[in-house]
Design an enzyme around this catalytic site. Structure first.
Site, PDB file in Angstrom:
ATOM      1  N   ASP A  78     -11.669   1.872   3.603  1.00 55.03           N
ATOM      2  CA  ASP A  78     -11.841   0.416   3.532  1.00 55.03           C
ATOM      3  C   ASP A  78     -13.324   0.046   3.406  1.00 55.03           C
ATOM      4  OD1 ASP A  78      -9.798  -1.460   3.460  1.00 55.03           O
ATOM      5  OD2 ASP A  78      -9.279  -1.173   5.573  1.00 55.03           O
ATOM      6  N   GLN A 133      -5.034  -1.865   9.521  1.00 56.58           N
ATOM      7  CA  GLN A 133      -4.703  -3.153   8.924  1.00 56.58           C
ATOM      8  C   GLN A 133      -5.180  -4.286   9.836  1.00 56.58           C
ATOM      9  OE1 GLN A 133      -3.461  -3.457   5.827  1.00 56.58           O
ATOM     10  NE2 GLN A 133      -3.605  -5.670   5.995  1.00 56.58           N
ATOM     11  N   LYS A 162       0.839  -1.200   0.000  1.00 56.31           N
ATOM     12  CA  LYS A 162       0.000   0.000   0.000  1.00 56.31           C
ATOM     13  C   LYS A 162       0.877   1.253   0.000  1.00 56.31           C
ATOM     14  CE  LYS A 162      -3.744  -2.518   2.168  1.00 56.31           C
ATOM     15  NZ  LYS A 162      -4.332  -3.052   3.393  1.00 56.31           N
TER      16      LYS A 162
END
Ligand code: GUN
Length: 281
Positions: free
Chosen positions: A118, A95, A51
């Site tokens: 997300d 994460q 990322k």
């Protein structure tokens, strides 16, 4: 007669999307993504590195917070609060998985819905179900993007999703429904998986089970989307699908690696740019 199976190149499509975003940012957009990871998880470290690299490539500023294993739920939420109020941060990503002692749901829900790139918070999941999506989670929307860029019809198709997670299976079912597909979700308690998938037009597997889908189980010409990321007995990366046996049976198939995986990162970048564009408009 065997079918000439086409491989869906997620790496290529992901590069095209990143190129499109890079051009958009170069026109003078400031974009920032904050990534929080907690503890030592080798897989998470690789994902976060990818990322960060993607951010660097397209011109997004990334702020990586690597917190020690013993960090508490409250401490993460305090950091999220600071980032929620930071005007240079357009997207916040935590994460997953987090260490067991942390209340993952509480932490994820504390992200401002307009920075939840997300698409995991309840409001964004609810918006997707109600047909007025805000941010959509990156792997499911990446799959839709792949199907569209390969001009694979979704409307009226029978789609079978294997796996009912909140990250992939559930949001993907809503996206496919919004595209007028007929959707079946299978899972570990489904009786006779074969009966469900044998006449499917599109099969999406997201289970983490190696060789769950084989070429002899599918309808000739079915489209196979493999979301699994597993390691085989030789330690090689593989998906849920027995790729070799589907060649000649499927019309399209995503490889692992190089299929769905790179699309998750590309769509994350896209969500960050969308968030930054909204801020200036
Ligand atoms: N862990 C594995 N996949 C993902 C993802 O797409 N987003 C986040 N936040 N964590 C993950």
């Amino acid at each position: 007669m065997d079918i000439d199976t086409k491989v869906i190149d997620g790496s290529k499509i992901s590069s095209i999307i990143k190129e499109e975003l890079k051009k958009e940012i170069a026109l003078g957009l400031n974009v920032g993504l904050a990534v929080i990871m907690v503890g030592d998880n080798k897989a998470s470290e690789i994902y976060v590195r990818n990322k960060r690299k993607a951010c660097e490539y397209i011109g997004i500023k990334s702020f990586i917070y690597k917190l020690p294993e013993e960090t508490t739920t409250g401490q993460i939420m305090e950091l999220v609060e600071v980032l929620n109020n930071d005007n240079t941060v357009d997207g916040i990503l935590i994460q997953l998985p987090l260490p067991n002692h942390i209340n993952t749901d509480e932490v994820v829900q504390s992200i401002d819905k307009n920075k939840d790139v997300d698409g995991f918070c309840h409001e964004n999941l609810g918006a997707l179900i109600s047909g007025t999506p805000n941010f959509i989670s990156c792997t499911p929307i990446g799959i839709i993007e792949l199907l569209k860029r390969y001009e694979i019809p979704i409307d009226s198709q029978k789609c079978v999703i294997i796996g009912r997670s909140s990250l992939v299976g559930k949001p993907l079912s809503m996206l496919l429904l919004n595209e007028n597909a007929t959707v079946t979700i299978c899972h570990s308690k489904t009786n006779n998986l074969y009966e469900q998938i044998k006449d499917a037009d599109i099969i999406i597997s997201a289970t983490g089970q190696i060789n769950l889908v084989t070429g002899d189980m599918i309808k000739k010409g079915a489209v196979i989307i493999d979301v699994g990321i597993n390691k085989d007995k030789d330690g090689k990366l593989c998906g849920d699908v027995d790729y070799a046996s589907c060649i000649g049976a499927a019309s399209f198939i995503t490889p692992v690696p190089g299929g769905v995986g790179p699309m998750t990162v590309a769509m994350l970048m896209k969500n960050c740019v969308t968030s930054a564009v909204r801020k200036v408009n």
